[in-house]
Write a protein that holds these residues in place. Structure first.
Motif, PDB file in Angstrom:
ATOM      1  N   THR A   1       8.190  17.067  25.382  1.00  0.00           N
ATOM      2  CA  THR A   1       7.816  18.023  26.433  1.00  0.00           C
ATOM      3  C   THR A   1       7.258  19.320  25.860  1.00  0.00           C
ATOM      4  OG1 THR A   1       9.513  17.103  27.896  1.00  0.00           O
ATOM      5  CG2 THR A   1       8.647  19.283  28.440  1.00  0.00           C
ATOM      6  N   ASP A   2       7.895  19.859  24.841  1.00  0.00           N
ATOM      7  CA  ASP A   2       7.460  21.140  24.295  1.00  0.00           C
ATOM      8  C   ASP A   2       6.843  20.995  22.899  1.00  0.00           C
ATOM      9  OD1 ASP A   2       9.767  20.353  23.121  1.00  0.00           O
ATOM     10  OD2 ASP A   2      10.831  22.255  23.363  1.00  0.00           O
ATOM     11  N   LEU A   3       6.211  19.831  22.670  1.00  0.00           N
ATOM     12  CA  LEU A   3       5.537  19.616  21.390  1.00  0.00           C
ATOM     13  C   LEU A   3       4.124  20.197  21.461  1.00  0.00           C
ATOM     14  CD1 LEU A   3       6.316  16.013  20.021  1.00  0.00           C
ATOM     15  CD2 LEU A   3       6.916  18.210  19.023  1.00  0.00           C
ATOM     16  N   ASP A   4       3.976  21.433  21.041  1.00  0.00           N
ATOM     17  CA  ASP A   4       2.634  21.992  21.021  1.00  0.00           C
ATOM     18  C   ASP A   4       1.939  21.602  19.714  1.00  0.00           C
ATOM     19  OD1 ASP A   4       3.636  23.682  18.994  1.00  0.00           O
ATOM     20  OD2 ASP A   4       4.211  25.194  20.469  1.00  0.00           O
TER      21      ASP A   4
ATOM     22  N   SER B   1      14.497  16.436  15.573  1.00  0.00           N
ATOM     23  CA  SER B   1      15.006  15.307  14.793  1.00  0.00           C
ATOM     24  C   SER B   1      14.752  13.968  15.476  1.00  0.00           C
ATOM     25  CB  SER B   1      16.505  15.473  14.521  1.00  0.00           C
ATOM     26  OG  SER B   1      17.239  15.523  15.740  1.00  0.00           O
ATOM     27  N   GLY B   2      14.842  13.939  16.814  1.00  0.00           N
ATOM     28  CA  GLY B   2      14.592  12.686  17.531  1.00  0.00           C
ATOM     29  C   GLY B   2      13.152  12.232  17.394  1.00  0.00           C
ATOM     30  N   VAL B   3      12.218  13.199  17.517  1.00  0.00           N
ATOM     31  CA  VAL B   3      10.801  12.874  17.354  1.00  0.00           C
ATOM     32  C   VAL B   3      10.523  12.418  15.923  1.00  0.00           C
ATOM     33  CG1 VAL B   3       8.450  13.796  17.415  1.00  0.00           C
ATOM     34  CG2 VAL B   3      10.124  14.499  19.146  1.00  0.00           C
TER      35      VAL B   3
ATOM     36  N   GLY C   1       1.763  19.938  14.180  1.00  0.00           N
ATOM     37  CA  GLY C   1       1.111  20.131  12.889  1.00  0.00           C
ATOM     38  C   GLY C   1       2.112  20.356  11.775  1.00  0.00           C
ATOM     39  N   GLU C   2       3.173  21.109  12.073  1.00  0.00           N
ATOM     40  CA  GLU C   2       4.209  21.345  11.080  1.00  0.00           C
ATOM     41  C   GLU C   2       4.935  20.052  10.725  1.00  0.00           C
ATOM     42  OE1 GLU C   2       8.488  23.696  10.630  1.00  0.00           O
ATOM     43  OE2 GLU C   2       7.180  24.111  12.349  1.00  0.00           O
ATOM     44  N   LEU C   3       5.220  19.248  11.755  1.00  0.00           N
ATOM     45  CA  LEU C   3       5.895  17.978  11.522  1.00  0.00           C
ATOM     46  C   LEU C   3       5.011  17.055  10.680  1.00  0.00           C
ATOM     47  CD1 LEU C   3       8.401  16.284  12.135  1.00  0.00           C
ATOM     48  CD2 LEU C   3       7.256  15.483  14.230  1.00  0.00           C
TER      49      LEU C   3
ATOM     50  N   SER D   1       0.831  -1.204   0.000  1.00  0.00           N
ATOM     51  CA  SER D   1       0.000   0.000   0.000  1.00  0.00           C
ATOM     52  C   SER D   1       0.864   1.251   0.000  1.00  0.00           C
ATOM     53  CB  SER D   1      -0.906   0.010   1.247  1.00  0.00           C
ATOM     54  OG  SER D   1      -1.777  -1.100   1.251  1.00  0.00           O
ATOM     55  N   GLY D   2       0.274   2.340  -0.446  1.00  0.00           N
ATOM     56  CA  GLY D   2       0.927   3.634  -0.391  1.00  0.00           C
ATOM     57  C   GLY D   2       0.391   4.431   0.786  1.00  0.00           C
ATOM     58  N   LEU D   3       1.129   5.451   1.169  1.00  0.00           N
ATOM     59  CA  LEU D   3       0.723   6.286   2.295  1.00  0.00           C
ATOM     60  C   LEU D   3      -0.117   7.457   1.784  1.00  0.00           C
ATOM     61  CD1 LEU D   3       0.999   6.832   5.346  1.00  0.00           C
ATOM     62  CD2 LEU D   3       3.026   8.204   4.816  1.00  0.00           C
ATOM     63  N   ARG D   4      -1.372   7.516   2.227  1.00  0.00           N
ATOM     64  CA  ARG D   4      -2.240   8.623   1.824  1.00  0.00           C
ATOM     65  C   ARG D   4      -2.141   9.787   2.813  1.00  0.00           C
ATOM     66  NH1 ARG D   4      -8.584   7.595   1.165  1.00  0.00           N
ATOM     67  NH2 ARG D   4      -7.867   6.582  -0.751  1.00  0.00           N
ATOM     68  N   HIS D   5      -2.143   9.457   4.111  1.00  0.00           N
ATOM     69  CA  HIS D   5      -2.143  10.539   5.106  1.00  0.00           C
ATOM     70  C   HIS D   5      -1.580  10.019   6.422  1.00  0.00           C
ATOM     71  CE1 HIS D   5      -3.378  14.327   6.891  1.00  0.00           C
ATOM     72  NE2 HIS D   5      -3.880  13.662   7.916  1.00  0.00           N
ATOM     73  N   LEU D   6      -0.891  10.908   7.111  1.00  0.00           N
ATOM     74  CA  LEU D   6      -0.319  10.597   8.419  1.00  0.00           C
ATOM     75  C   LEU D   6      -0.846  11.610   9.423  1.00  0.00           C
ATOM     76  CD1 LEU D   6       1.821   8.654   9.669  1.00  0.00           C
ATOM     77  CD2 LEU D   6       3.487  10.484   9.344  1.00  0.00           C
ATOM     78  N   GLU D   7      -1.334  11.127  10.540  1.00  0.00           N
ATOM     79  CA  GLU D   7      -1.848  12.008  11.583  1.00  0.00           C
ATOM     80  C   GLU D   7      -1.059  11.773  12.860  1.00  0.00           C
ATOM     81  OE1 GLU D   7      -3.774  15.109  12.775  1.00  0.00           O
ATOM     82  OE2 GLU D   7      -4.395  14.209  10.870  1.00  0.00           O
ATOM     83  N   LEU D   8      -0.705  12.846  13.536  1.00  0.00           N
ATOM     84  CA  LEU D   8       0.046  12.771  14.789  1.00  0.00           C
ATOM     85  C   LEU D   8      -0.788  13.409  15.891  1.00  0.00           C
ATOM     86  CD1 LEU D   8       3.553  13.891  13.456  1.00  0.00           C
ATOM     87  CD2 LEU D   8       2.621  11.564  13.617  1.00  0.00           C
ATOM     88  N   VAL D   9      -1.070  12.634  16.942  1.00  0.00           N
ATOM     89  CA  VAL D   9      -1.952  13.094  18.014  1.00  0.00           C
ATOM     90  C   VAL D   9      -1.187  13.060  19.337  1.00  0.00           C
ATOM     91  CG1 VAL D   9      -4.140  12.729  19.218  1.00  0.00           C
ATOM     92  CG2 VAL D   9      -3.934  12.127  16.781  1.00  0.00           C
ATOM     93  N   PRO D  10      -1.062  14.207  20.039  1.00  0.00           N
ATOM     94  CA  PRO D  10      -0.344  14.199  21.322  1.00  0.00           C
ATOM     95  C   PRO D  10      -1.097  13.395  22.373  1.00  0.00           C
ATOM     96  CG  PRO D  10      -1.452  16.308  20.970  1.00  0.00           C
ATOM     97  CD  PRO D  10      -1.590  15.543  19.687  1.00  0.00           C
ATOM     98  N   VAL D  11      -0.364  12.588  23.110  1.00  0.00           N
ATOM     99  CA  VAL D  11      -0.964  11.761  24.162  1.00  0.00           C
ATOM    100  C   VAL D  11      -0.349  12.097  25.521  1.00  0.00           C
ATOM    101  CG1 VAL D  11      -1.329   9.408  25.002  1.00  0.00           C
ATOM    102  CG2 VAL D  11      -1.481   9.898  22.538  1.00  0.00           C
ATOM    103  N   ALA D  12       0.985  12.149  25.561  1.00  0.00           N
ATOM    104  CA  ALA D  12       1.710  12.471  26.791  1.00  0.00           C
ATOM    105  C   ALA D  12       3.071  13.021  26.393  1.00  0.00           C
ATOM    106  CB  ALA D  12       1.856  11.230  27.674  1.00  0.00           C
ATOM    107  N   ASP D  13       3.829  13.493  27.384  1.00  0.00           N
ATOM    108  CA  ASP D  13       5.147  14.038  27.076  1.00  0.00           C
ATOM    109  C   ASP D  13       6.058  12.989  26.450  1.00  0.00           C
ATOM    110  OD1 ASP D  13       4.374  16.456  28.031  1.00  0.00           O
ATOM    111  OD2 ASP D  13       5.377  16.255  29.983  1.00  0.00           O
ATOM    112  N   SER D  14       5.794  11.714  26.774  1.00  0.00           N
ATOM    113  CA  SER D  14       6.707  10.662  26.344  1.00  0.00           C
ATOM    114  C   SER D  14       6.233   9.897  25.113  1.00  0.00           C
ATOM    115  CB  SER D  14       6.938   9.667  27.491  1.00  0.00           C
ATOM    116  OG  SER D  14       5.710   9.071  27.869  1.00  0.00           O
ATOM    117  N   ARG D  15       5.027  10.199  24.620  1.00  0.00           N
ATOM    118  CA  ARG D  15       4.560   9.472  23.437  1.00  0.00           C
ATOM    119  C   ARG D  15       3.448  10.215  22.720  1.00  0.00           C
ATOM    120  NH1 ARG D  15       1.171   4.113  25.370  1.00  0.00           N
ATOM    121  NH2 ARG D  15      -0.280   5.136  26.802  1.00  0.00           N
TER     122      ARG D  15
END
Length: 346
Positions: free
Chosen positions: A175-178, A217-219, A183-185, A131-145
């Motif tokens: 920690t500072d992922l607002d 870069s780590g994220v 959204g930019e990432l 399969s190909g990648l259509r869309h990627l969504e990133l949802v904050p859950v906690a500081d560590s994931r």
């Protein structure tokens, strides 16, 4: 002329046996078909076909029935596959287009094949690896994931938790992922990877990691690794099975009984392997002992690949007794595969 006539006799035997479910004799052939020769000539042709292994006599006083080899000649050289009519095509497209999600559309495809053929339908879920990648969504859950939602171009949705790395100063990378930063990432990943296949993702994701700078870069690397790992999984393969009861209703008789066939249908890994082997640009047919699978040696399998943008991402098919309507089954499987390929990207 004698070779052509014998093939016409074989065609008539296959068609009559499929229709009547009874061994076919020379008198029946003379009465039902305009072969243009005498009953004695037809008997001689039947004897030649039997010597060649294309037909057999199940009982001493009975007519003849096709063998696996006879069905093979019929499929390869004699069968006339006619497209479905316009109302049938329109009904298939409408039924599939009304599906609300991937599970629904594959279930509908299985029901269609089972209804059109009167046999068992098998529909493979699109492989993540193809399969190909259509869309990627990133949802904050906690500081560590964070929660990573992968949506493929075949409609599959996979959710994975991504554990974020710890920075050299001991703080969590998230920690500072607002929402703005996340959204930019997300936008960078989607712009770089939309429509890309698994083989291309590692390279484009490396470019994303380099472009975000040391703070993210780590994220970015953790997300990239997780997406590649998710699309590379092989243990997610599933199938939809429909119409199993049709085997009992069809009046088909199996020398070893129905139980071995039903047991084979329960072996999803075996069925997946069979469908994968048969995945082609067109429709493939395996007849009787060509299947080489315990429980399916008295059945025939008609299968086709399906996908989007010309890429095959999975297969579907119909399984029934060797005494099946091959032209009708081939036409039905081909039509459902084509329409499923059309609605899949939507």
């Amino acid at each position: 002329m004698s070779e052509e006539r014998r093939l016409e006799v074989l065609r008539a035997i296959v068609e009559d046996y499929v229709t009547t479910r009874e061994p076919v004799g020379s008198r029946m052939l003379t009465e039902r078909h305009r072969l243009g020769v005498s009953p004695a000539t037809i008997r001689n042709d039947m004897a030649a076909l039997e010597d060649a292994g294309y037909i057999a006599q199940p009982h001493t006083s009975a007519g003849r029935v096709p063998t696996d080899a006879g069905y093979r000649v019929f499929v390869d050289r004699l069968a006339e596959v006619r497209p479905l009519n316009v109302p049938q095509k329109r009904a298939i497209e409408t039924f599939l287009s009304e599906a609300i999600d991937l599970d629904d559309v594959l279930t509908r495809a299985g029901r269609l094949i089972a209804q059109l053929t009167g046999q068992v339908a098998v529909v493979q879920y699109p492989s993540l690896r193809r399969s190909g990648l259509r869309h990627l969504e990133l949802v904050p859950v906690a500081d560590s994931r964070i929660l990573v939602v992968v949506i493929t171009d075949t409609g599959r949705v996979e959710q994975r938790y991504c554990e974020l790395p710890v920075r050299p100063d001991g703080t969590d990378a998230g920690t500072d992922l607002d929402e703005g930063t996340l959204g930019e990432l997300r936008a960078r990943f989607n712009a770089a990877a939309a429509g890309k296949r698994l083989a291309d993702l590692t390279g484009v994701f490396a470019g994303v990691v380099e472009s975000v700078g040391p703070r993210l870069s780590g994220v970015a690397q953790a997300v990239a690794d997780l997406v590649v790992e998710t699309l590379g999984e092989e243990n997610e393969e599933r199938i939809v099975l429909a119409g199993t009861a049709n085997l009992a209703r069809s009046g088909a008789t199996f020398e070893q009984g129905l139980s071995p066939v039903l047991e084979a249908l329960e072996e999803q890994v075996v069925l997946l392997g069979l469908l994968t082997e048969m995945a082609t640009d067109g429709v493939g047919v395996r007849i009787g002992h060509e299947n080489r699978l315990d429980g399916l040696t008295e059945t025939s399998v008609v299968a086709s690949g399906y996908g989007s943008d010309g890429d095959t991402v999975a297969s579907l098919g119909s399984i029934g007794p060797t005494r099946m309507d091959y032209p009708g089954t081939i036409a039905s499987v081909r039509a459902v595969a084509r329409y499923l390929s059309r609605v899949l990207p939507n």
